[in-house]
Design a protein around this motif. Structure first.
Motif, PDB file in Angstrom:
ATOM      1  N   GLU A 590       0.816  -1.214   0.000  1.00 60.26           N
ATOM      2  CA  GLU A 590       0.000   0.000   0.000  1.00 60.26           C
ATOM      3  C   GLU A 590       0.850   1.264   0.000  1.00 60.26           C
ATOM      4  O   GLU A 590       0.583   2.197  -0.733  1.00 60.26           O
ATOM      5  N   GLU A 591       1.878   1.289   0.836  1.00 55.55           N
ATOM      6  CA  GLU A 591       2.740   2.469   0.910  1.00 55.55           C
ATOM      7  C   GLU A 591       4.006   2.115   1.678  1.00 55.55           C
ATOM      8  O   GLU A 591       4.116   1.029   2.253  1.00 55.55           O
ATOM      9  N   CYS A 592       4.961   3.043   1.675  1.00 58.93           N
ATOM     10  CA  CYS A 592       6.196   2.882   2.442  1.00 58.93           C
ATOM     11  C   CYS A 592       6.352   4.092   3.370  1.00 58.93           C
ATOM     12  O   CYS A 592       6.180   5.239   2.944  1.00 58.93           O
ATOM     13  N   VAL A 593       6.679   3.819   4.632  1.00 54.41           N
ATOM     14  CA  VAL A 593       6.890   4.884   5.614  1.00 54.41           C
ATOM     15  C   VAL A 593       8.203   4.595   6.347  1.00 54.41           C
ATOM     16  O   VAL A 593       8.873   3.590   6.076  1.00 54.41           O
ATOM     17  N   GLU A 594       8.569   5.487   7.245  1.00 58.66           N
ATOM     18  CA  GLU A 594       9.784   5.292   8.037  1.00 58.66           C
ATOM     19  C   GLU A 594       9.443   5.294   9.522  1.00 58.66           C
ATOM     20  O   GLU A 594       8.514   5.982   9.956  1.00 58.66           O
ATOM     21  N   VAL A 607       3.369   0.754  14.731  1.00 59.70           N
ATOM     22  CA  VAL A 607       3.553   2.090  14.193  1.00 59.70           C
ATOM     23  C   VAL A 607       2.180   2.734  14.068  1.00 59.70           C
ATOM     24  O   VAL A 607       1.186   2.072  13.726  1.00 59.70           O
ATOM     25  N   ASN A 608       2.124   4.019  14.407  1.00 61.42           N
ATOM     26  CA  ASN A 608       0.876   4.768  14.327  1.00 61.42           C
ATOM     27  C   ASN A 608       0.795   5.431  12.952  1.00 61.42           C
ATOM     28  O   ASN A 608       1.569   6.330  12.636  1.00 61.42           O
ATOM     29  N   MET A 609      -0.161   4.983  12.155  1.00 61.83           N
ATOM     30  CA  MET A 609      -0.323   5.537  10.809  1.00 61.83           C
ATOM     31  C   MET A 609      -1.655   6.267  10.733  1.00 61.83           C
ATOM     32  O   MET A 609      -2.722   5.647  10.608  1.00 61.83           O
ATOM     33  N   ALA A 631      18.988   3.181  12.386  1.00 61.60           N
ATOM     34  CA  ALA A 631      18.270   3.990  13.373  1.00 61.60           C
ATOM     35  C   ALA A 631      16.876   4.359  12.882  1.00 61.60           C
ATOM     36  O   ALA A 631      15.925   4.427  13.666  1.00 61.60           O
ATOM     37  N   ILE A 632      16.758   4.600  11.580  1.00 62.48           N
ATOM     38  CA  ILE A 632      15.452   4.895  10.982  1.00 62.48           C
ATOM     39  C   ILE A 632      15.162   3.782   9.966  1.00 62.48           C
ATOM     40  O   ILE A 632      15.852   3.657   8.948  1.00 62.48           O
ATOM     41  N   GLU A 633      14.155   2.991  10.268  1.00 58.41           N
ATOM     42  CA  GLU A 633      13.862   1.826   9.434  1.00 58.41           C
ATOM     43  C   GLU A 633      12.735   2.132   8.440  1.00 58.41           C
ATOM     44  O   GLU A 633      11.688   2.656   8.834  1.00 58.41           O
ATOM     45  N   PRO A 634      12.935   1.778   7.167  1.00 56.28           N
ATOM     46  CA  PRO A 634      11.823   1.850   6.211  1.00 56.28           C
ATOM     47  C   PRO A 634      10.799   0.757   6.545  1.00 56.28           C
ATOM     48  O   PRO A 634      11.168  -0.377   6.876  1.00 56.28           O
ATOM     49  N   ILE A 635       9.527   1.098   6.464  1.00 58.25           N
ATOM     50  CA  ILE A 635       8.443   0.150   6.726  1.00 58.25           C
ATOM     51  C   ILE A 635       7.614   0.006   5.449  1.00 58.25           C
ATOM     52  O   ILE A 635       7.076   0.993   4.930  1.00 58.25           O
ATOM     53  N   VAL A 636       7.547  -1.210   4.940  1.00 60.71           N
ATOM     54  CA  VAL A 636       6.688  -1.513   3.793  1.00 60.71           C
ATOM     55  C   VAL A 636       5.335  -1.948   4.347  1.00 60.71           C
ATOM     56  O   VAL A 636       5.227  -2.963   5.041  1.00 60.71           O
ATOM     57  N   VAL A 637       4.298  -1.171   4.063  1.00 59.39           N
ATOM     58  CA  VAL A 637       2.963  -1.470   4.582  1.00 59.39           C
ATOM     59  C   VAL A 637       2.212  -2.294   3.536  1.00 59.39           C
ATOM     60  O   VAL A 637       1.980  -1.835   2.409  1.00 59.39           O
ATOM     61  N   ALA A 638       1.837  -3.521   3.912  1.00 57.07           N
ATOM     62  CA  ALA A 638       1.106  -4.425   3.023  1.00 57.07           C
ATOM     63  C   ALA A 638      -0.257  -4.730   3.625  1.00 57.07           C
ATOM     64  O   ALA A 638      -0.460  -4.621   4.845  1.00 57.07           O
ATOM     65  N   LYS A 639      -1.186  -5.149   2.761  1.00 53.35           N
ATOM     66  CA  LYS A 639      -2.523  -5.506   3.232  1.00 53.35           C
ATOM     67  C   LYS A 639      -2.729  -6.992   3.007  1.00 53.35           C
ATOM     68  O   LYS A 639      -2.644  -7.489   1.875  1.00 53.35           O
ATOM     69  N   VAL A 640      -2.983  -7.709   4.107  1.00 59.28           N
ATOM     70  CA  VAL A 640      -3.158  -9.161   4.063  1.00 59.28           C
ATOM     71  C   VAL A 640      -4.454  -9.508   4.777  1.00 59.28           C
ATOM     72  O   VAL A 640      -4.646  -9.149   5.946  1.00 59.28           O
ATOM     73  N   GLY A 646       2.949  -4.048   8.788  1.00 62.44           N
ATOM     74  CA  GLY A 646       4.191  -3.373   8.445  1.00 62.44           C
ATOM     75  C   GLY A 646       5.349  -4.356   8.398  1.00 62.44           C
ATOM     76  O   GLY A 646       5.473  -5.242   9.251  1.00 62.44           O
ATOM     77  N   ILE A 647       6.199  -4.220   7.391  1.00 64.84           N
ATOM     78  CA  ILE A 647       7.380  -5.080   7.235  1.00 64.84           C
ATOM     79  C   ILE A 647       8.607  -4.179   7.301  1.00 64.84           C
ATOM     80  O   ILE A 647       8.842  -3.358   6.403  1.00 64.84           O
ATOM     81  N   ALA A 648       9.397  -4.319   8.353  1.00 66.17           N
ATOM     82  CA  ALA A 648      10.579  -3.472   8.552  1.00 66.17           C
ATOM     83  C   ALA A 648      11.762  -4.055   7.793  1.00 66.17           C
ATOM     84  O   ALA A 648      12.070  -5.243   7.906  1.00 66.17           O
TER      85      ALA A 648
END
Length: 704
Positions: A590-594, A607-609, A631-640, A646-648
């Motif tokens: 769905e999106e990528c966040v940090e 994580v609070n989205m 220190a700052i991890e990318p989070i791949v947000v998937a819908k299952v 979130g996948i760090a």
């Protein structure tokens, strides 16, 4: 190299199998709407096509067998016989017999001949006739099969004069004209000169007749076969006006006088005398009382029709067909080539990025766009609607429910859902086992259902729907549901689980997929040996899919199969963790966040989205990889399954055209990966099966 005759025979085999599938679907519809005359005409035309084409391509046994079946159905559509279960059972057996005769190289002629005789005897008994006579030779009048193959269309002239008492015999001339029009481009001219005044008109007589010009690829015998059951009830004349199989391929259009003489409407002497006048020929002949004005009008209509159809013939020979048949192995080879092209394109892109040449970068980007378009186009060719597969199961449900003495209705939905051709082909057997299981174990007998306050007719739903990058296929019944206690007892007896083991209901349900596991009290011809559900699990696993079971005791069971859209090439998001590369299917993303570490250095699990709490799992921890997370991890947000996960990872590399390569038998039990792909630098990246990974983490560590 395949000869042209062999190619024609193979084309007929494929067409006949499609016609049989349509025929079975029509018969199933006829069972629910026995008074549907349009459906009866459709069934008759399908049989007529199978018979006519079979005779043309040398399948004389099929043509002869289908001829007798067609005879009975002609009486049915004329209202002389009714539709009942006996007729439908015989018709389904006839479809099976024709399908067996289509099998190439089948060396069971004596057995098949006996089976065919038994089926035809059943049809004749149904029709109230004596046993079937010996099978006749297939019709071979007109152009022999070897001459008619590959010919261009012929133009026929037909004169159809029904006898006055034709309607009393059960024949309807309009039905005959309907079948005639189905053969090709047909122009009809109605003659009403013998029609009496309304006050003296006999409603049971047929005072009108027709002239017809027909352009068709059918042989003369096939045209004549339309009237095979009305030969004694009408005057029929069939002439060939233009034979496009002639060497020159052209024939001059005939004049009005020639047409009238050929038809027998006037004599050559009448024509010669009329031509001596200065008037138009049609007016002259009408004024002299030699022909009726409608006969002149009919001849002019034929002249115009032949001219129009003749002009149409040439462009049609050059016109492209709307579809073509391509052997499956050629299509698979094309997909393999596109896959290799995608890999090379990725390597070119990486090499260009390293060089930094603007000109090469522009060319590489153009190549990438072309590669994407070619990939999408090729894969779309392989995508087929699953509805054709669903249709085949109606016959299965009908036959098995009748054998078990149950009344079951099959309801389908989502037939337009498209799936990869290979997936559809390999999905047939698992769905058959699931349906058989629902019919035998799920749906109760009518007496049991009524005692439980249910309708006596059971219901099985078969549905398909898209869900992200997957297709969900659900087989649900309104039967008695799964017996969790019985499954536990049987599993403990076989040593599959420890006595008193703490298992959830879903974990117990999944035990039915164990090899040899069955709760049936007796082995029947349908089930009881514990093989079917094991076959389902293995087949779905081989397709990189998964199976889920939901059951409500007393209310029914739903089994959902999750499958990838394609087994060849997907869009993926490439990520990196501890120096290793992985691919997440883009359809799930769905999106990528940090996400930053907490102030005390602890790792976050959520994580609070935008006000929504999303659980996070770290690939580093799940796969047991060493090293420290950034220190700052990318989070791949998937819908299952409707939930966001979130996948760090350490780094998001970017989108990647992923050519899926199998991991091999050694890794077939590793559910977390659905395959591997080759990156632009030649190294390998594993493709993450996100739903399977989420299920494993939820079962072991939990997600909170």
């Amino acid at each position: 190299m395949m000869s042209q005759d062999d190619a024609h025979r193979l084309a007929y085999l494929e067409e006949a199998r499609e016609l049989l599938a349509d025929l079975e679907a029509s018969l199933l519809e006829l069972e629910t709407t026995p008074d549907d005359t349009d459906l009866l005409h459709k069934i008759f035309r399908a049989m007529h096509t199978i018979k006519g084409s079979g005779a043309m391509f040398g399948f004389d046994d099929i043509a002869a067998f289908t001829h007798d079946v067609e005879t009975v159905f002609d009486r049915v559509r004329n209202g002389q016989l009714g539709v009942n279960r006996q007729l439908l059972d015989l018709s389904f057996h006839a479809c099976d017999h024709i399908r067996a005769l289509l099998e190439p190289g089948l060396d069971q002629d004596a057995i098949l001949a006996t089976q065919g005789r038994t089926i035809l005897d059943g049809f004749h008994q149904f029709a109230g006739e004596d046993a079937a006579p010996s099978l006749p030779e297939a019709p071979r009048e007109g152009h022999p099969p070897e001459e008619r193959r590959g010919c261009q269309p012929l133009i026929y002239r037909l004169r159809i004069k029904p006898h006055a008492d034709m309607l009393a015999t059960g024949n309807n001339p309009l039905h005959l004209l309907e079948d005639l029009c189905a053969l090709g481009d047909c122009r009809l001219f109605l003659h009403t000169e013998a029609l009496p005044a309304l006050d003296v008109l006999d409603p049971e007589s047929c005072p009108v007749w027709w002239d017809c010009v027909l352009r068709t690829t059918a042989s003369r015998q096939e045209v004549s076969d339309v009237f095979v059951f009305a030969e004694d009830d009408c005057e029929l004349i069939i002439d060939i006006l233009d034979d496009s199989c002639a060497e020159d391929g052209e024939q001059a259009h005939k004049l009005l006088g020639q047409i009238l003489v050929e038809r027998g409407d006037i004599t050559p002497e009448d024509l010669e005398a009329a031509l001596s006048s200065q008037k138009r020929l049609g007016d002259i002949l009408t004024d002299q009382g030699l022909v009726h004005p409608t006969q002149v009008a009919s001849a002019l209509a034929e002249q115009s029709a032949v001219r129009t159809l003749g002009q149409k013939a040439q462009p049609e020979r050059l016109e492209k067909t709307s579809s073509i048949r391509v052997p499956a192995d050629k299509l698979d080879f094309l997909v393999d080539l596109v896959g290799e092209l995608v890999i090379v394109q990725a390597q070119i892109r990486q090499a260009v990025d390293e060089r930094g040449d603007p000109a090469l970068r522009s060319l590489a980007e153009h190549l990438e766009r072309l590669s994407d378009s070619l990939r999408d186009s090729t894969l779309s060719i392989r995508m087929l609607p699953i509805g054709a597969t669903f249709t085949k199961f109606r016959r299965l449900v009908r036959d098995l429910s009748g054998e078990l003495g149950k009344e079951i209705e099959l309801v389908t939905s989502g037939e337009e859902t498209e799936l990869d051709k290979t997936v559809i082909e390999r999905l047939g057997d698992p769905l058959v086992h699931l349906l058989r299981n629902s019919i035998d174990h799920g749906i109760e007998n009518p007496e049991v259902r009524q005692a439980a306050g249910k309708p006596p007719i059971g219901r099985i739903s078969l549905s398909a729907a898209h869900a992200g990058g997957e297709v969900l296929i659900t087989v649900a019944d309104d039967g008695g549901g799964l017996d969790a206690a019985g499954i536990r007892t049987k599993a403990e007896q076989r040593g599959l689980i420890a006595p008193g083991a703490d298992l959830t209901a879903k974990e117990l349900y999944h035990l039915i997929f164990q090899p040899g596991f069955s709760t049936a009290k007796a082995v029947t011809s349908i089930s009881g040996r514990g093989v079917g559900m094991d076959v389902v699990k293995r087949a779905i696993d081989a397709l990189r899919g998964s199976v889920e079971i939901d059951s409500d005791p007393g209310q029914g069971t739903a089994i959902t199969v999750r499958l990838p859209l394609t087994l060849a090439i997907i869009d993926g998001l490439q990520v990196q963790v501890a120096g290793e590369y992985y691919v997440v299917p883009l359809g799930l993303v769905e999106e990528c966040v940090e996400m930053a570490r907490q102030a005390d250095g602890a790792e976050r699990r959520i994580v609070n989205m935008r006000g929504e709490v999303v659980p996070v799992m770290r690939l580093r921890d799940v796969f047991g990889l060493g090293g420290d997370a950034p220190a700052i991890e990318p989070i791949v947000v998937a819908k299952v399954d409707g939930e966001r996960i979130g996948i760090a990872v350490d780094r998001v590399v970017g989108e990647h055209q992923t050519v899926i390569k199998s991991l091999g038998r050694l890794y077939r039990d590793v559910e977390e990966f659905s395959g591997a792909t080759i990156r632009g630098d030649g190294t390998m990246a594993l493709i993450v099966d996100v739903p399977a990974l989420v299920r494993r983490v939820a079962e072991t560590d939990g997600l909170r």
